[in-house]
Each structure stands twice: as C-alpha cells, then as structure tokens.
Design a protein around this motif. Structure first.
Motif, PDB file in Angstrom:
ATOM      1  N   GLY A 168       0.823  -1.151  -0.080  1.00  0.00           N
ATOM      2  CA  GLY A 168       0.120  -0.128   0.045  1.00  0.00           C
ATOM      3  C   GLY A 168       0.839   1.218   0.074  1.00  0.00           C
ATOM      4  O   GLY A 168       2.055   1.294  -0.095  1.00  0.00           O
TER       5      GLY A 168
ATOM      6  N   ARG B 163      -5.764   5.627  -5.396  1.00  0.00           N
ATOM      7  CA  ARG B 163      -5.677   4.461  -4.702  1.00  0.00           C
ATOM      8  C   ARG B 163      -6.883   3.389  -5.073  1.00  0.00           C
ATOM      9  O   ARG B 163      -7.933   3.698  -4.860  1.00  0.00           O
ATOM     10  CB  ARG B 163      -5.750   4.877  -3.028  1.00  0.00           C
ATOM     11  CG  ARG B 163      -4.450   5.483  -2.885  1.00  0.00           C
ATOM     12  CD  ARG B 163      -4.662   6.257  -1.535  1.00  0.00           C
ATOM     13  NE  ARG B 163      -3.179   7.051  -1.349  1.00  0.00           N
ATOM     14  CZ  ARG B 163      -2.924   7.425  -0.327  1.00  0.00           C
ATOM     15  NH1 ARG B 163      -3.490   7.381   0.813  1.00  0.00           N
ATOM     16  NH2 ARG B 163      -1.767   8.261  -0.072  1.00  0.00           N
ATOM     17  N   ARG B 164      -6.475   2.314  -4.996  1.00  0.00           N
ATOM     18  CA  ARG B 164      -7.255   1.401  -5.648  1.00  0.00           C
ATOM     19  C   ARG B 164      -8.004   0.515  -4.379  1.00  0.00           C
ATOM     20  O   ARG B 164      -7.415   0.590  -3.306  1.00  0.00           O
ATOM     21  CB  ARG B 164      -6.370   0.009  -6.187  1.00  0.00           C
ATOM     22  CG  ARG B 164      -5.600   0.377  -7.351  1.00  0.00           C
ATOM     23  CD  ARG B 164      -6.544   0.686  -8.505  1.00  0.00           C
ATOM     24  NE  ARG B 164      -5.696   1.189  -9.518  1.00  0.00           N
ATOM     25  CZ  ARG B 164      -5.781   0.970 -10.918  1.00  0.00           C
ATOM     26  NH1 ARG B 164      -6.815   0.108 -11.268  1.00  0.00           N
ATOM     27  NH2 ARG B 164      -4.976   1.263 -11.963  1.00  0.00           N
ATOM     28  N   VAL B 170      -5.934  -4.042  -6.156  1.00  0.00           N
ATOM     29  CA  VAL B 170      -5.035  -3.968  -5.130  1.00  0.00           C
ATOM     30  C   VAL B 170      -3.763  -4.879  -5.153  1.00  0.00           C
ATOM     31  O   VAL B 170      -2.610  -4.502  -5.061  1.00  0.00           O
ATOM     32  CB  VAL B 170      -5.557  -3.896  -3.564  1.00  0.00           C
ATOM     33  CG1 VAL B 170      -4.691  -4.120  -2.711  1.00  0.00           C
ATOM     34  CG2 VAL B 170      -6.279  -2.471  -3.388  1.00  0.00           C
ATOM     35  N   GLU B 174      -0.691  -2.438  -6.192  1.00  0.00           N
ATOM     36  CA  GLU B 174       0.008  -2.228  -4.998  1.00  0.00           C
ATOM     37  C   GLU B 174       0.856  -3.321  -4.582  1.00  0.00           C
ATOM     38  O   GLU B 174       2.036  -3.110  -4.133  1.00  0.00           O
ATOM     39  CB  GLU B 174      -0.923  -1.684  -4.010  1.00  0.00           C
ATOM     40  CG  GLU B 174      -1.662  -0.311  -4.428  1.00  0.00           C
ATOM     41  CD  GLU B 174      -2.416   0.365  -3.400  1.00  0.00           C
ATOM     42  OE1 GLU B 174      -1.943   0.433  -2.409  1.00  0.00           O
ATOM     43  OE2 GLU B 174      -3.360   1.011  -3.846  1.00  0.00           O
ATOM     44  N   VAL B 309      -5.277  -3.606   3.114  1.00  0.00           N
ATOM     45  CA  VAL B 309      -4.999  -2.498   2.012  1.00  0.00           C
ATOM     46  C   VAL B 309      -5.944  -1.458   1.304  1.00  0.00           C
ATOM     47  O   VAL B 309      -6.101  -0.445   1.391  1.00  0.00           O
ATOM     48  CB  VAL B 309      -3.855  -2.976   0.943  1.00  0.00           C
ATOM     49  CG1 VAL B 309      -3.517  -1.966   0.054  1.00  0.00           C
ATOM     50  CG2 VAL B 309      -2.789  -3.650   1.636  1.00  0.00           C
ATOM     51  N   CYS B 310      -7.065  -2.371   1.158  1.00  0.00           N
ATOM     52  CA  CYS B 310      -8.381  -1.801   0.349  1.00  0.00           C
ATOM     53  C   CYS B 310      -9.072  -0.743   1.529  1.00  0.00           C
ATOM     54  O   CYS B 310      -9.388   0.432   1.139  1.00  0.00           O
ATOM     55  CB  CYS B 310      -9.376  -2.690   0.148  1.00  0.00           C
ATOM     56  SG  CYS B 310      -8.869  -3.973  -1.421  1.00  0.00           S
ATOM     57  N   ASN B 313      -7.184   2.335   1.758  1.00  0.00           N
ATOM     58  CA  ASN B 313      -7.010   3.254   0.722  1.00  0.00           C
ATOM     59  C   ASN B 313      -8.470   3.958   0.722  1.00  0.00           C
ATOM     60  O   ASN B 313      -8.797   4.901   0.229  1.00  0.00           O
ATOM     61  CB  ASN B 313      -6.953   2.144  -0.628  1.00  0.00           C
ATOM     62  CG  ASN B 313      -5.530   2.005  -0.779  1.00  0.00           C
ATOM     63  OD1 ASN B 313      -4.578   2.372  -0.156  1.00  0.00           O
ATOM     64  ND2 ASN B 313      -5.401   1.197  -1.734  1.00  0.00           N
TER      65      ASN B 313
END
Lengths: 293, 426
Positions: A168, B163-164, B170, B174, B309-310, B313
């Motif tokens: 990320g 950002r995905r 992702v 990413e 991560v999602c 984001n």
C-alpha cells in the motif's frame, strides 16, 4: 576560481540532500524530488570542479588527469557514486533510494578525509600502465561494493517489511524487490570481476618493479581476502540451484561492504601503493597530511 | 435558465429497479428522439450505467421547461413499466442541485466505489450520443464541458483516484508492484477457478503477464480457463512443482483444507527454484498453509491482508473527500455565475438600447434648439458627452448589482425587477 572549491562545498550539498530526503518521510512535500535533484546537481558540479582542479595539480603542464594518492582516489570514487546516485534518483523519482545511497557517498568521502591525507602513488616508469589498471579496477570494485551495500540494505528493508505487513502507500517508498535483487546480483558479479582484474594487475605491477614482493604486507593480504570472499560469493550465486535467494545475496553484498571498509582502512593506514621516501601532498604545494577542506 | 435531473441510482434504487430501467445505446437514442418530439425546446442527455439511470434536462426559459415528473414518467413508460411502482425510488433535482449532482457523478464522487475511473468515460459517451441526435445543444454543451473540467480537477488535484479499493486491483497494482517491475517475463500460476482469482488474472494480463499456468482439480475446467486466458493448463499433480518454480501464485480454490502444505512445498522449492515468490491466497478458507509464508524469500498474502490495504485506501480516499467537494462547489459557483451572466445578456442589451434611444431623442431635441440660438459646435459636443456620462452613471449601479449577484439566487429576481422597472419588452 576553481581553487576556492573545497570538500565542504559538495559535502554540504550531499548532506542537505540527505536531510531533505529524510524530511519527506515526515510530511508531504511537493516538488521534493526536484529539490533533491537540484541539491545533487549543485554537489556534483562542486565535486567535479574540485576533482578537475586537484587532479591536474601534480602536473600542471597539461598532463591528463591523474589520481596520485589515496585521498584523490577516494574522492574520485565518491564522485562516481554520487553520479550513480543521481541517475538512480532520476530513474526512481518516487522512491527514497537516495536515503540509502547518499550515506554511502558520504562514507567514502569521509574515509578519504580521515585516512587519505598523506603520501603519493608512484608515477611514470614502465609499470605505469599496470599501476593505472590496478588503481582504476580497485576503484570500480569499491564503487560496486558501496553501491551493492546500499541496494543490499534496501532489499533487506523492503523484504523485511513485505514479510511483516501488506504494502500500500508508504512514506518510505523503495524500488521493486525484483529491481533491487537484480542490482545486488550485478554488484556481486561486477565486484568479483573488478577485484580479479585489480588483484592480477597488482601482482603484475609488483613483478615489474625492482622491489621485493612482500606478500605479507597488510594491504595485499586485505585485498586478497576481499577478492577471495567476493569470488566465492559470486560463484556460490552462479552455481547454487536457480539462484540462492534475494535475501542471501543482499546479506552478501552488505558483508562485502563491511569487509571493504576494513580493507580500505588497512590500505590507507599502511604504505601500500605509496612511493617510498616520498611524502609530498596530493596538491603539490600543500604539506603532507593537509587536505583541501 | 432552468436545469433538472430525474433518475434512479444505487443510493435509492436497488439493482432490480435499475435493471428494469436500464437503456442500451440504441434504446437511449430512441428515447431521446421521442423526448425531443415531445419537448422540442428542451435539451436532454440520458446517462445509463449499471449504477444509475438519469436524465439531465435544460431549457432557455421556464416556459420551455417540462415538468420533471413528466420526464420521469416518460422514462418509465418507455420501458412499459409502472410509474406508480418505480416512482417511489425516483430522485428529482432542480437547478444548482441538478448541476452539482452531475459534477459529483462525473468526478466519481457519487459512485458506488468512490473515485472509480470508468464513470467519466460513461458521462462523455452519454453526452456524445445526445449530441449526435441534437438532443444536447448549447446549454448541455456548457454543462458537460464544465463537468469534464470538474472531473479532471478532482483527478489531478486530489488523490481520490490514485488508490485502488478492490481486492484484485490492489493485489496487482499495489502488492505485486512492490515485487515486480514487469510481468511479461514472470511465471504466474493460478490455482483453482475462483472468481477473485480470474479477476486478478485479468489485471495481471492487463499489466503484461504472458506466461500463465492454470491448475485445477478438474483438468477440463483448467483447460477451459486456459483457453479463455491464453494460458497453459496443468494437471493437479503438478501443483507443487509449478508453484515452486513460479514467481507469482494466485490461489482461489473452494477447498476446505489447505491445498499447499509446507513440507511438500519446501521440498519442491529445494529442487526447483529458490527465487522470491509472491503468493496471493485469495481463498476462504485459506488454500496455503500459513507456515509457507515463513519460508525464506516466500511472501504470502491472504485475503485479510489485501482487505487491510483496501480499507486503508478507502480511508485515504475519504480524507480527500472535502478537497474534492470543494472543487465541485468552486466550479458550480463559477458555472452558475457564467450561466447567469449569459442569461442576463439580452436584458442588459435591451436596457442599454432603450437608454440610448431616449438619450438620442432628447439630445436631438435639445441640440436643434441650441443650434437655433447659435450655440457653437464645441458646446454641443460637450453636451453630448454629458448625456453619455449621465446614461452610464444611471445604468452603472443596477448593472453592477446584477453582476455582483450573478452567482446567487437573487440574480433571477433582480433581472425580473429590471425588466419590470424599466419596462423592457422582448
């Protein structure tokens, strides 16, 4: 005018670029890469001017640039490293590669300032070509080892954090693991080749001089150890199944650097490569031990 | 000039309603043509995506503007559906609210996934279709041009689209991007035929992946998928060998136990390959023994890791929300001001013309008298200039007020007052 450029000029630029890169980890700064690039360009111009002036001094009659002592040798090495650092920043503008590369540039410059102030390499004579090959190949080896250390450290940091938690958007952004691994392998092989050339040319250089071959001399032993170590590491990487794994290569190139620091220190404090009985300074008019800071 | 929007979106209407009202390209064209016959002086654009069916309408004057309920009824009846049933989820917006809504839609701020990249293209496409049959003319041109500007500004000036937020995107953009610089020379193995895995494979192919192996318990299923993705099908027995020599493994089987066990995998890696390996375990329950992630140079990511991560984001996109809406408000204000300025143009022209006519008549009368008394030319010229200044000074305050209130609700009232006070007729 060039005589006014001192080590402090470019050292300060590099240091400022490093501080600025560290600041980008704290907060969002727009145009940050270009500020780093600008500071590096300023440092490189000062560094180039410094080298041009001081490398010409021993033979002001118009002889080509000549590296005449350990100080100049290290300064040339740090200059090549600074150029490579600059090119790598341009290639990876969104990453923090300079945070790892600039300390290496500063370390090599620091070694020059601390240990490389006195003595002079021999010049001319029938062995001049071998002396040149020996010096340049060891300089290239030093550059690759230093570069490898930075890439090795980057690989270990990147790999460690990718193991620990998902990616990320991160503040400390590093190039892809694949790129870092490729660079590590390159540095490992290039170091082995450059050290082999340096070692062999050193033996040939020694054979062409009238002096007796002192195998036990600290500088020779240290260089031989470094050559042996890097050759074994490179062969291990070539002959292991597939490849030996990114982390292991990264650790090897970092170990290379630690060994290099020991070797360089041993070389600079010993009389290796210096002309016997001649203790004049690299800048001609200056006294022994005096470096243009 | 009045603006309006009627429609059904994912906010208020479930997918069952939206799919009953969805327009194909041909249907949209047909609907706009019919609408044009019903309301020839009204401009209209019909936007139909999987998340919304919306019609934007505008006219030069309120008299030419159709009732918005009739517009909604027209859309429903085009599909031969019941307005009484579908009208409950209808959303109707007028004037600045309608314009703001379009700006939000174009900038992907009204989307189901905030910041998704496709909506702007869909908005442009809807506008192009309307232009082709002359359903969108000067008013819609201004509106949609401005909507495109808003979308571009939001994209460039905020991180909302950077950002995905979907697991497959992702995983590729990413996570895998932290490992690999390119995908065309990477060996990729897909284990199983789960939807998440095939979707991830699509992203990988878009990123350049070429060397793809697919394995599944059912070889025929693997072969079918391999045909679809131009990949190589593998027997299930080759799983460990293929995983050990791959650079990237994506696993999405429906197995209840891990299909990749640590001991067998360790043995396979010792004999095949030892380079860095990224494993994306997108299955629930997990397909890969967690201990595999402890092996040197093996990086194991599960669905939870990617979800983290999602979520991060999504949070980051939400932080950009105020900045994005500020851009929308700025552009809305600008658009309304320009629009009001354009609308007041004819009235101002009439006002000036009327003042000029009165001035010319009075001046003519006065000058003929003065000339009879022998007043010289220079004096006449000065009188003419004085009349000009007088007219300008008299008109300046009302016109300034009109300009100053161009972006407020008072503008229409002021314009109307101006027409009445000075008795300006069309």
């Amino acid at each position: 005018m060039l005589s006014g450029v001192t080590v402090s000029c470019f050292l300060f630029s590099y240091l400022l670029a490093l501080v600025w890169e560290a600041v980008r980890l704290i907060g969002k700064r727009t145009g940050r890469t270009w500020i780093t690039v600008f500071l590096l360009i300023a440092g490189l111009v000062a560094h180039a001017s410094f080298l041009y002036y001081h490398l010409r001094l021993p033979d002001a009659a118009g002889a080509p640039l000549a590296i005449n002592n350990w100080f100049q040798w290290s300064m040339a090495g740090s200059f090549i490293l600074a150029i490579l650092c600059f090119l790598l920043i341009l290639r990876n503008p969104q990453t923090s590669v300079s945070l790892f590369l600039l300390p290496v540039v500063l370390s090599v410059t620091g070694i020059a300032l601390v240990f490389g102030g006195s003595g002079s390499f021999g010049a001319g004579g029938s062995a001049a070509a071998w002396r040149w090959i020996h010096g340049i190949s060891l300089l290239i080896a030093t550059v690759f080892i230093s570069l490898g250390a930075a890439f090795g450290a980057m690989y270990l940091v990147q790999s460690g954090r990718l193991k620990r938690r998902p990616g990320g958007q991160r503040k400390l952004r590093l190039p892809a693991l694949e790129f870092l691994q490729r660079m590590n392998r390159w540095c490992l092989f290039a170091t082995a080749v450059a050290l082999a050339v340096g070692f062999v040319s050193g033996i040939l250089l020694q054979l062409q001089t009238d002096q007796p071959f002192r195998w036990w001399e600290g500088g020779i032993v240290a260089t031989a150890a470094l050559f042996l170590w890097s050759s074994l590491a490179a062969m291990w990487e070539v002959f292991s199944t597939g490849s030996m794994g990114g982390r292991r290569v990264a650790r090897l190139v970092v170990a290379n650097f630690l060994l290099l620091v020991v070797v360089l220190t041993a070389l600079m404090v010993s009389s290796h490569g210096l002309q016997e009985g001649r203790q004049d300074s690299p800048t001609g008019g200056q006294q022994a031990g005096e470096v243009p800071r | 000039m009045p603006w309006g929007m009627v429609g059904w979106s994912h906010h208020h209407a479930p997918v069952e309603v939206r799919e009953r009202l969805a327009f194909s390209k041909d249907q949209a064209q047909q609907a706009l043509e019919q609408f044009g016959q019903l309301y020839p002086e009204t401009e209209a654009v019909l936007l139909s995506t999987c998340n919304r069916v919306e019609m934007y309408v505008a006219a030069e004057s309120p008299e030419q503007f159709p009732p918005l309920e009739s517009v909604a009824r027209f859309l429903v009846e085009f599909h031969e559906e019941s307005f009484e049933e579908l009208g409950k989820q209808l959303r109707v917006l007028r004037d600045d609210q309608a314009i703001r809504h379009l700006f939000m839609v174009a900038a992907a701020l009204d989307s189901m996934v905030i910041g998704e990249a496709q909506i702007l293209a869909q908005v442009k496409q809807a506008y192009d279709h309307a232009c082709q049959i002359a359903s969108a003319r000067s008013l819609m041109h201004q509106l949609f041009q401005r909507a495109t500007v808003v979308a571009r500004r939001v994209t460039n000036e905020t991180d909302i689209q950077k950002r995905r937020v979907s697991i497959p995107s992702v995983a590729v953009s990413e996570i895998a991007a932290e490992f690999f610089e390119r995908f065309d020379d990477k060996r990729i193995l897909l284990i199983g035929a789960g939807e998440m895995g095939t979707e991830t494979l699509r992203y990988l192919i878009d990123a350049g992946a070429r060397r793809i192996d697919i394995t599944n318990r059912s070889l025929s299923k693997a072969e079918q998928l391999a045909r679809e993705f131009a990949a190589r099908p593998l027997c299930w027995d080759d799983l460990y060998a293929a995983a050990a020599s791959a650079d990237l493994v994506v696993s999405t089987t429906g197995a209840s136990e891990p299909v990749v066990q640590v001991e067998e995998f360790r043995k396979a890696r010792t004999t095949h390959h030892a380079g860095p390996l990224l494993i994306l375990d997108l299955a629930v329950p997990r397909d890969v023994d967690p201990q595999v992630g402890q092996l040197a140079d093996v990086y194991l990511y599960t669905l939870d890791d990617l979800q983290q991560v999602c979520d991060r984001n999504v949070e980051a996109r939400q932080k950009e929300w105020p900045k994005a809406t500020q851009i929308v408000e700025q552009e809305l204000k600008k658009f309304l001001a320009e629009s009001a300025h354009r609308a007041s143009g004819p009235t101002i022209q009439r006002l000036r013309r009327q003042a000029e006519t009165i001035k010319a008549e009075e001046l003519k009368r006065l000058l003929s008298r003065l000339e009879a008394r022998g007043v010289d030319g220079q004096a006449c010229k000065e009188i003419e200039q004085a009349f000009d200044r007088l007219v300008n000074k008299l008109l300046h305050p009302p016109l300034k007020s009109l300009r100053d209130h161009a972006d407020t609700h008072h503008h229409a009232t002021l314009l109307d007052a101006l027409r009445h006070l000075f008795q300006l007729k069309d």
